[in-house]
Design a protein around this motif. Structure first.
Motif, PDB file in Angstrom:
ATOM      1  N   VAL A  84     -34.822   3.538 -70.904  1.00  0.00           N
ATOM      2  CA  VAL A  84     -35.220   4.309 -69.616  1.00  0.00           C
ATOM      3  C   VAL A  84     -35.321   3.416 -68.453  1.00  0.00           C
ATOM      4  O   VAL A  84     -34.905   3.404 -67.341  1.00  0.00           O
ATOM      5  CB  VAL A  84     -36.561   5.127 -69.946  1.00  0.00           C
ATOM      6  CG1 VAL A  84     -36.983   5.461 -68.569  1.00  0.00           C
ATOM      7  CG2 VAL A  84     -36.189   6.156 -70.928  1.00  0.00           C
ATOM      8  N   HIS A  87     -32.013   2.258 -66.756  1.00  0.00           N
ATOM      9  CA  HIS A  87     -31.197   3.142 -66.286  1.00  0.00           C
ATOM     10  C   HIS A  87     -31.798   4.164 -65.063  1.00  0.00           C
ATOM     11  O   HIS A  87     -31.273   4.441 -64.064  1.00  0.00           O
ATOM     12  CB  HIS A  87     -30.589   3.989 -67.332  1.00  0.00           C
ATOM     13  CG  HIS A  87     -29.653   3.434 -68.336  1.00  0.00           C
ATOM     14  ND1 HIS A  87     -30.202   2.569 -69.444  1.00  0.00           N
ATOM     15  CD2 HIS A  87     -28.185   3.038 -68.065  1.00  0.00           C
ATOM     16  CE1 HIS A  87     -28.923   2.245 -70.156  1.00  0.00           C
ATOM     17  NE2 HIS A  87     -27.870   2.490 -69.422  1.00  0.00           N
ATOM     18  N   LEU A  88     -33.074   3.863 -65.172  1.00  0.00           N
ATOM     19  CA  LEU A  88     -33.977   4.785 -64.117  1.00  0.00           C
ATOM     20  C   LEU A  88     -34.821   3.637 -63.455  1.00  0.00           C
ATOM     21  O   LEU A  88     -36.052   3.371 -63.992  1.00  0.00           O
ATOM     22  CB  LEU A  88     -34.642   5.868 -64.652  1.00  0.00           C
ATOM     23  CG  LEU A  88     -33.867   7.047 -65.031  1.00  0.00           C
ATOM     24  CD1 LEU A  88     -34.593   8.201 -65.655  1.00  0.00           C
ATOM     25  CD2 LEU A  88     -33.003   7.583 -64.045  1.00  0.00           C
ATOM     26  N   HIS A 122     -29.110   5.153 -62.633  1.00  0.00           N
ATOM     27  CA  HIS A 122     -28.130   6.415 -63.226  1.00  0.00           C
ATOM     28  C   HIS A 122     -28.725   7.464 -62.560  1.00  0.00           C
ATOM     29  O   HIS A 122     -30.166   7.494 -62.140  1.00  0.00           O
ATOM     30  CB  HIS A 122     -28.098   6.235 -64.724  1.00  0.00           C
ATOM     31  CG  HIS A 122     -27.130   5.437 -65.108  1.00  0.00           C
ATOM     32  ND1 HIS A 122     -27.049   4.169 -64.742  1.00  0.00           N
ATOM     33  CD2 HIS A 122     -26.132   5.247 -66.120  1.00  0.00           C
ATOM     34  CE1 HIS A 122     -25.927   3.504 -65.364  1.00  0.00           C
ATOM     35  NE2 HIS A 122     -25.374   4.505 -66.164  1.00  0.00           N
ATOM     36  N   VAL A 127     -29.091  10.534 -67.777  1.00  0.00           N
ATOM     37  CA  VAL A 127     -30.221   9.761 -68.676  1.00  0.00           C
ATOM     38  C   VAL A 127     -30.768  10.826 -69.564  1.00  0.00           C
ATOM     39  O   VAL A 127     -30.760  10.562 -70.864  1.00  0.00           O
ATOM     40  CB  VAL A 127     -31.182   9.181 -67.668  1.00  0.00           C
ATOM     41  CG1 VAL A 127     -32.173   8.540 -68.872  1.00  0.00           C
ATOM     42  CG2 VAL A 127     -30.769   7.994 -66.921  1.00  0.00           C
ATOM     43  N   ARG A 130     -27.994  11.805 -72.148  1.00  0.00           N
ATOM     44  CA  ARG A 130     -27.758  10.711 -73.179  1.00  0.00           C
ATOM     45  C   ARG A 130     -29.212  10.441 -74.312  1.00  0.00           C
ATOM     46  O   ARG A 130     -28.958  10.476 -75.372  1.00  0.00           O
ATOM     47  CB  ARG A 130     -27.618   9.276 -72.721  1.00  0.00           C
ATOM     48  CG  ARG A 130     -25.837   9.211 -72.083  1.00  0.00           C
ATOM     49  CD  ARG A 130     -25.686   8.145 -71.275  1.00  0.00           C
ATOM     50  NE  ARG A 130     -24.342   8.204 -71.114  1.00  0.00           N
ATOM     51  CZ  ARG A 130     -23.867   7.269 -70.049  1.00  0.00           C
ATOM     52  NH1 ARG A 130     -24.416   6.559 -69.221  1.00  0.00           N
ATOM     53  NH2 ARG A 130     -22.420   7.220 -69.622  1.00  0.00           N
TER      54      ARG A 130
END
Length: 377
Positions: A84, A87-88, A122, A127, A130
């Motif tokens: 996490v 990607h964020l 992302h 996210v 996935r």
């Protein structure tokens, strides 16, 4: 000794719960296992299978790039939290703190492998998807994952809020009738590929903006002739138009036994008949690949080819291909319906949208732009 049925069970276990492996091996023949495997793959759908494979490959590549180890089963909570965080993240914070978000060393490895294209955080939907796959793979393996832990739920919620990234549309531009007519104008040379593309574009749009996966699965026995209808509903004794019912197979929002169909009237019917007559198709897939010599294949067209065709036609029409995709036919249908004053329920009956919120997003934008509320300044 490992038997042939063991290999088949292993393949099926990749699609069905692993907990059932031994029971299935004892009670099913090899032929039955192969049949179930085929049905599982078919039920998932080729696009979904490709997406699952791509997401799993990304998770594995990310794990190796970030920890130098393959994915662990079950995944530790720290690994999910790291995913996490990688990607964020907040772009403003990254500008001040280079260590914020995914480390550049990890990003460089993923880019070198062709796994990573985004330069910023992302999309939250990516996210979530996935993480959902990661959780599903745990269940298929009969394992308990940490994905429902409060720390992970809170981290995901707060990270999405910090990223503050609105969801992107699948097609930046809606293919409304004026755009559709420009694409159709490139299909006038009389070649097999022109007749096929014209029929596909008109059927996809006229039947409510069908998804490309629905279009390529269409078979001749899914088409049903209906009685002619008046070209002008106000003049029932005047000229008439042909009508076909298009049976809709399984979609993201309906099952194959839902018994749903969409009607096409006039131009789409005529274009479809012209294509089928030229291609001498009286059974099997309606839309098929055509090679550079003009030979028509026997198999169904690939969904990716629909997108490529639309972008190619956009380029030929002088439009920006990056602004349009196959999904533009779906959003364009609803946008056109709003422009012409078709009620939202009536438009949704044809498009088969299940979500009023999703359908009304396209519909309301067109209505608002044409209304007085945007002209008060």
């Amino acid at each position: 000794m490992t038997s042939e049925s063991d290999f088949a069970i292993d393949e099926l276990a990749g699609l069905l719960p692993l907990a059932a492996r031994d029971r299935l091996a004892e009670s099913l023949t090899l032929a039955e296992i192969e049949t179930l495997t085929h049905l599982a793959k078919t039920g998932t759908g080729p696009n979904s299978l490709r997406a699952l494979a791509s997401d799993l490959a990304y998770l594995e590549a990310w794990s190796r790039a970030s920890t130098a180890t393959p994915l662990a089963w079950p995944a530790p909570e720290t690994a999910v939290l790291r995913f996490v965080a990688h990607h964020l993240w907040d772009e403003a914070e990254r500008a001040k703190n280079p260590d914020h978000g995914m480390p550049e060393a990890v990003a460089d490895v993923l880019r070198a492998e062709g796994r990573l294209r985004a330069r910023g955080p992302h999309a939250p939907a990516t996210v979530r998807r996935r993480l959902a796959l990661w959780a599903t793979l745990h269940r298929w393996r009969g394992l308990e994952g940490p994905f429902g832990a409060p720390a992970i739920r809170n981290a995901l919620r707060l990270s999405i809020r910090a990223a503050d990234r609105p969801p992107a549309r699948k097609s930046a531009g809606a293919i409304t009738r004026d755009i559709l007519d420009q694409l159709l104008a490139t299909c006038g040379r009389g070649r097999a590929i022109d007749l096929r593309d014209r029929a596909l574009l008109l059927l996809a749009f006229g039947s409510g903006g069908r998804r490309r996966s629905e279009i390529v699965r269409l078979r001749v026995d899914d088409l049903e002739e209906h009685a002619l209808v008046p070209a002008d509903p106000e003049a029932p004794e005047g000229p008439t138009l042909p009508v076909l019912a298009v049976r809709l197979r399984r979609t993201k929002t309906s099952s194959a036994d839902a018994g749903e169909s969409a009607l096409i009237v006039g131009r789409p019917v005529e274009a479809l008949r012209a294509w089928l007559a030229l291609a001498k198709i009286d059974a099997g897939p309606v839309f098929r690949p055509i090679d550079k010599w003009g030979s028509i294949g026997a198999a169904a067209l690939d969904p990716q080819s629909v997108n490529a065709m639309i972008k190619s036609r956009c380029a030929a029409a002088g439009l920006d291909p990056s602004q349009y995709s196959a999904h533009g036919l779906r959003s364009g249908y609803l946008t056109q319906a709003a422009r012409e004053g078709v009620s939202l329920p009536e438009a949704m009956q044809q498009s088969r949208h299940r979500s009023v919120q999703q359908a009304s997003r396209y519909y309301n934008e067109a209505q608002i732009a044409r209304g007085r509320a945007t002209r008060l300044a």
